[in-house]
Design a protein around this motif. Sequence first.
Motif, PDB file in Angstrom:
ATOM      1  N   ASP A   1       0.949  -1.282  -0.158  1.00  0.00           N
ATOM      2  CA  ASP A   1       0.187  -0.025  -0.153  1.00  0.00           C
ATOM      3  C   ASP A   1       0.794   1.349   0.068  1.00  0.00           C
ATOM      4  OD1 ASP A   1      -2.461  -1.205  -0.136  1.00  0.00           O
ATOM      5  OD2 ASP A   1      -2.823  -1.262   1.942  1.00  0.00           O
ATOM      6  N   ILE A   2       2.054   1.243   0.196  1.00  0.00           N
ATOM      7  CA  ILE A   2       2.944   2.327   0.340  1.00  0.00           C
ATOM      8  C   ILE A   2       2.864   3.113  -1.192  1.00  0.00           C
ATOM      9  CG2 ILE A   2       5.235   1.390  -0.380  1.00  0.00           C
ATOM     10  CD1 ILE A   2       4.672   3.811   2.426  1.00  0.00           C
TER      11      ILE A   2
ATOM     12  N   LEU B   1       0.189   7.966  15.830  1.00  0.00           N
ATOM     13  CA  LEU B   1       1.087   6.758  15.464  1.00  0.00           C
ATOM     14  C   LEU B   1       2.567   7.056  15.704  1.00  0.00           C
ATOM     15  CD1 LEU B   1      -0.596   5.588  12.076  1.00  0.00           C
ATOM     16  CD2 LEU B   1       0.259   4.372  13.971  1.00  0.00           C
ATOM     17  N   SER B   2       2.751   8.444  15.353  1.00  0.00           N
ATOM     18  CA  SER B   2       4.402   9.001  15.194  1.00  0.00           C
ATOM     19  C   SER B   2       4.762   9.327  16.510  1.00  0.00           C
ATOM     20  CB  SER B   2       4.493   9.777  13.892  1.00  0.00           C
ATOM     21  OG  SER B   2       3.953  11.006  14.208  1.00  0.00           O
TER      22      SER B   2
ATOM     23  N   LYS C   1       6.749   7.928   5.903  1.00  0.00           N
ATOM     24  CA  LYS C   1       5.739   7.707   4.909  1.00  0.00           C
ATOM     25  C   LYS C   1       5.130   6.385   5.530  1.00  0.00           C
ATOM     26  CE  LYS C   1       8.508   8.818   0.737  1.00  0.00           C
ATOM     27  NZ  LYS C   1       9.132   8.242  -0.474  1.00  0.00           N
ATOM     28  N   LYS C   2       5.658   5.747   6.216  1.00  0.00           N
ATOM     29  CA  LYS C   2       4.989   4.378   6.852  1.00  0.00           C
ATOM     30  C   LYS C   2       3.911   5.129   7.737  1.00  0.00           C
ATOM     31  CE  LYS C   2       8.218   0.846   6.905  1.00  0.00           C
ATOM     32  NZ  LYS C   2       9.359   0.328   7.455  1.00  0.00           N
ATOM     33  N   SER C   3       4.165   5.856   8.499  1.00  0.00           N
ATOM     34  CA  SER C   3       3.373   6.622   9.428  1.00  0.00           C
ATOM     35  C   SER C   3       2.046   7.037   8.708  1.00  0.00           C
ATOM     36  CB  SER C   3       3.887   7.527  10.622  1.00  0.00           C
ATOM     37  OG  SER C   3       4.868   6.932  11.327  1.00  0.00           O
ATOM     38  N   PHE C   4       2.544   8.060   7.725  1.00  0.00           N
ATOM     39  CA  PHE C   4       1.610   8.513   7.074  1.00  0.00           C
ATOM     40  C   PHE C   4       0.635   7.627   6.280  1.00  0.00           C
ATOM     41  CE2 PHE C   4       0.916  13.001   5.040  1.00  0.00           C
ATOM     42  CZ  PHE C   4      -0.316  12.782   4.100  1.00  0.00           C
ATOM     43  N   LEU C   5       1.185   6.572   5.748  1.00  0.00           N
ATOM     44  CA  LEU C   5       0.232   5.544   5.077  1.00  0.00           C
ATOM     45  C   LEU C   5      -0.991   4.934   6.038  1.00  0.00           C
ATOM     46  CD1 LEU C   5      -0.540   3.835   2.707  1.00  0.00           C
ATOM     47  CD2 LEU C   5       1.145   1.940   3.730  1.00  0.00           C
ATOM     48  N   PHE C   6      -0.306   4.656   7.283  1.00  0.00           N
ATOM     49  CA  PHE C   6      -1.066   3.835   8.292  1.00  0.00           C
ATOM     50  C   PHE C   6      -2.180   4.914   8.544  1.00  0.00           C
ATOM     51  CE2 PHE C   6      -0.047  -0.340   9.561  1.00  0.00           C
ATOM     52  CZ  PHE C   6       1.173  -0.316   8.685  1.00  0.00           C
ATOM     53  N   ALA C   7      -1.671   6.391   8.900  1.00  0.00           N
ATOM     54  CA  ALA C   7      -2.698   7.276   8.988  1.00  0.00           C
ATOM     55  C   ALA C   7      -3.793   7.556   8.222  1.00  0.00           C
ATOM     56  CB  ALA C   7      -1.830   8.663   9.350  1.00  0.00           C
ATOM     57  N   LEU C   8      -3.470   7.324   6.878  1.00  0.00           N
ATOM     58  CA  LEU C   8      -4.319   7.465   5.685  1.00  0.00           C
ATOM     59  C   LEU C   8      -5.181   6.346   6.037  1.00  0.00           C
ATOM     60  CD1 LEU C   8      -2.320   8.158   2.413  1.00  0.00           C
ATOM     61  CD2 LEU C   8      -4.053   9.587   3.489  1.00  0.00           C
ATOM     62  N   LYS C   9      -4.857   5.303   6.146  1.00  0.00           N
ATOM     63  CA  LYS C   9      -5.748   4.105   6.303  1.00  0.00           C
ATOM     64  C   LYS C   9      -6.718   4.005   7.461  1.00  0.00           C
ATOM     65  CE  LYS C   9      -4.587   1.659   2.541  1.00  0.00           C
ATOM     66  NZ  LYS C   9      -5.347   0.363   1.968  1.00  0.00           N
ATOM     67  N   LEU C  10      -6.191   4.529   8.542  1.00  0.00           N
ATOM     68  CA  LEU C  10      -6.803   4.590   9.805  1.00  0.00           C
ATOM     69  C   LEU C  10      -7.939   5.765   9.659  1.00  0.00           C
ATOM     70  CD1 LEU C  10      -4.218   3.862  12.759  1.00  0.00           C
ATOM     71  CD2 LEU C  10      -6.044   2.192  11.667  1.00  0.00           C
TER      72      LEU C  10
ATOM     73  N   LEU D   1       6.855  -2.899  10.780  1.00  0.00           N
ATOM     74  CA  LEU D   1       6.781  -1.841  11.567  1.00  0.00           C
ATOM     75  C   LEU D   1       7.928  -2.030  12.597  1.00  0.00           C
ATOM     76  CD1 LEU D   1       3.142  -1.307  12.097  1.00  0.00           C
ATOM     77  CD2 LEU D   1       4.581   0.350  10.907  1.00  0.00           C
ATOM     78  N   ASP D   2       8.610  -0.856  13.210  1.00  0.00           N
ATOM     79  CA  ASP D   2       9.350  -0.766  14.414  1.00  0.00           C
ATOM     80  C   ASP D   2       8.670  -0.776  15.603  1.00  0.00           C
ATOM     81  OD1 ASP D   2       8.702   1.864  15.158  1.00  0.00           O
ATOM     82  OD2 ASP D   2       9.676   2.597  13.339  1.00  0.00           O
ATOM     83  N   GLN D   3       9.468  -1.291  16.615  1.00  0.00           N
ATOM     84  CA  GLN D   3       8.520  -1.509  17.897  1.00  0.00           C
ATOM     85  C   GLN D   3       7.582  -0.259  18.394  1.00  0.00           C
ATOM     86  OE1 GLN D   3       9.031  -4.525  19.309  1.00  0.00           O
ATOM     87  NE2 GLN D   3       7.553  -3.943  21.323  1.00  0.00           N
ATOM     88  N   GLN D   4       8.205   1.057  18.159  1.00  0.00           N
ATOM     89  CA  GLN D   4       7.398   1.935  18.724  1.00  0.00           C
ATOM     90  C   GLN D   4       6.112   2.072  17.931  1.00  0.00           C
ATOM     91  OE1 GLN D   4       8.098   5.860  17.435  1.00  0.00           O
ATOM     92  NE2 GLN D   4       6.074   6.235  18.218  1.00  0.00           N
ATOM     93  N   ARG D   5       6.298   2.066  16.685  1.00  0.00           N
ATOM     94  CA  ARG D   5       4.858   2.249  15.833  1.00  0.00           C
ATOM     95  C   ARG D   5       4.127   0.848  16.106  1.00  0.00           C
ATOM     96  NH1 ARG D   5       8.623   4.389  12.148  1.00  0.00           N
ATOM     97  NH2 ARG D   5       8.303   6.570  11.726  1.00  0.00           N
ATOM     98  N   MET D   6       4.537  -0.353  16.070  1.00  0.00           N
ATOM     99  CA  MET D   6       3.680  -1.483  16.251  1.00  0.00           C
ATOM    100  C   MET D   6       3.077  -1.244  17.593  1.00  0.00           C
ATOM    101  SD  MET D   6       5.041  -5.192  16.908  1.00  0.00           S
ATOM    102  CE  MET D   6       4.024  -6.472  17.620  1.00  0.00           C
ATOM    103  N   GLU D   7       3.554  -0.709  18.776  1.00  0.00           N
ATOM    104  CA  GLU D   7       2.793  -0.481  20.031  1.00  0.00           C
ATOM    105  C   GLU D   7       1.862   0.592  19.924  1.00  0.00           C
ATOM    106  OE1 GLU D   7       5.963   0.235  22.858  1.00  0.00           O
ATOM    107  OE2 GLU D   7       6.768  -1.695  22.677  1.00  0.00           O
ATOM    108  N   SER D   8       2.044   1.649  18.983  1.00  0.00           N
ATOM    109  CA  SER D   8       1.082   2.707  19.013  1.00  0.00           C
ATOM    110  C   SER D   8       0.042   2.097  17.984  1.00  0.00           C
ATOM    111  CB  SER D   8       1.645   3.704  18.086  1.00  0.00           C
ATOM    112  OG  SER D   8       2.718   4.321  18.674  1.00  0.00           O
ATOM    113  N   LEU D   9       0.271   1.378  16.910  1.00  0.00           N
ATOM    114  CA  LEU D   9      -0.903   0.902  15.962  1.00  0.00           C
ATOM    115  C   LEU D   9      -1.847  -0.170  17.044  1.00  0.00           C
ATOM    116  CD1 LEU D   9      -2.206   0.635  13.369  1.00  0.00           C
ATOM    117  CD2 LEU D   9      -0.717  -1.538  12.926  1.00  0.00           C
TER     118      LEU D   9
END
Length: 360
Positions: free
Chosen positions: A122-123, A216-217, A280-289, A314-322
Amino acid sequence: MVLLRNISLYQFRNYRQATFSFEKPVTCICGKNGSGKTNLLDAVYTLCYTKSYFSASVAPTVMNGTEGYRIQASFSENAEKQHIVSCKYLNGKKEISCGGLIYEKLSDHIGRHAAVMIAPDDIELINDGSELRRKFVDGMLSQCNRDYLNALIDYQRALQQRNAWLKQYARGAAQGNDMLAYFDDVLDKSGSYLFACRREWVNGFAPFLQEYYALLSGGSEQVGLVYESDLHREPLKQLLERSLSEDFRYQRTMRGVHRDDLQLLMNGQPIKSYGSQGQKKSFLFALKLAQYGFLKKQMHQNPILLLDDVFEKLDQQRMESLLRIIRSADFGQVILTDTHEERIRKAFSGNETELGIIRL
Ligand SMILES: Nc1ncnc2c1ncn2[C@@H]1O[C@H](COP(=O)(O)OP(=O)(O)OP(=O)(O)O)[C@@H](O)[C@H]1O
């Protein structure tokens, strides 16, 4: 809340015949690479959207060596109220039914059940051309506004016919401007409506995007989006008239809402060119959420959230936020895939009662 309870697949991709139950708010489909995790998510998506998330054509979704597939699922609104949705494809014809009634048109099913998919490729939504971003917006608005879906179908049909006419004209096989005037009328009516809806959509969608990006970020960047369209400057009818000589030269319709785009911005700059991979990853997840939040608000139902292999990337921090976000009260049923059952169990430790596992 509408929940998917179970699903049966027959000759769908790698599944000859299989049934799966979903008993918990979060279900993780675990298995080795190539075991069919994504295919199962795609079956759920197909029941909601009448087509695959991953294949534009039907052929790859039919089990090799067979003629068709069937997917059937039971959804429940509460303990007493259940209904069956079924999708059957055979000999080139697809048929969808809900609660025993077969739809006259597949598009009549759009909007009955919402789902949001987040998948590794999806990126492209950020990095690729405008077509994917238009599809993203069109998919969302078609789900919650039937007039939008009908206008989109009218616009696309008239556009195809107009382009075919322009090609015939260039070969000397078409004459007169009656047909052109007719196509332009349809494009103007439907296209102007699509433009008005997209312009309004941006305002409703942007706050969701900003909220989820910040969650997320944890970063301080400001994110936003701008709807780009020639129709901001000129009505479509006028635009079509003005670009007619160009259309004749290139033998296709050069202007219209089929050329619209979304600028995705971070601190006022295009994220595509200026964002880091992580941003970009955070942006993509934010778009989908944000898609999830927008659909939920418009449709008064919790979409099913489908997460394909997202923790791998995902890195640990983004995984935990998600995880924090999707386990909050705003979210309904979540179905995700992972090759590592242990990783998911660890992520849910302390909340095991929420988690169901399907092992392939
Ligand atoms: N039409 C089809 N007929 C038969 N098998 C198919 C069909 N389409 C896909 N497959 C098979 O499905 C498998 C891939 O399934 P899927 O993508 O769901 O795996 P996965 O578990 O998500 O893998 P990964 O962890 O690598 O993402 C492959 O073995 C592929 O050959």
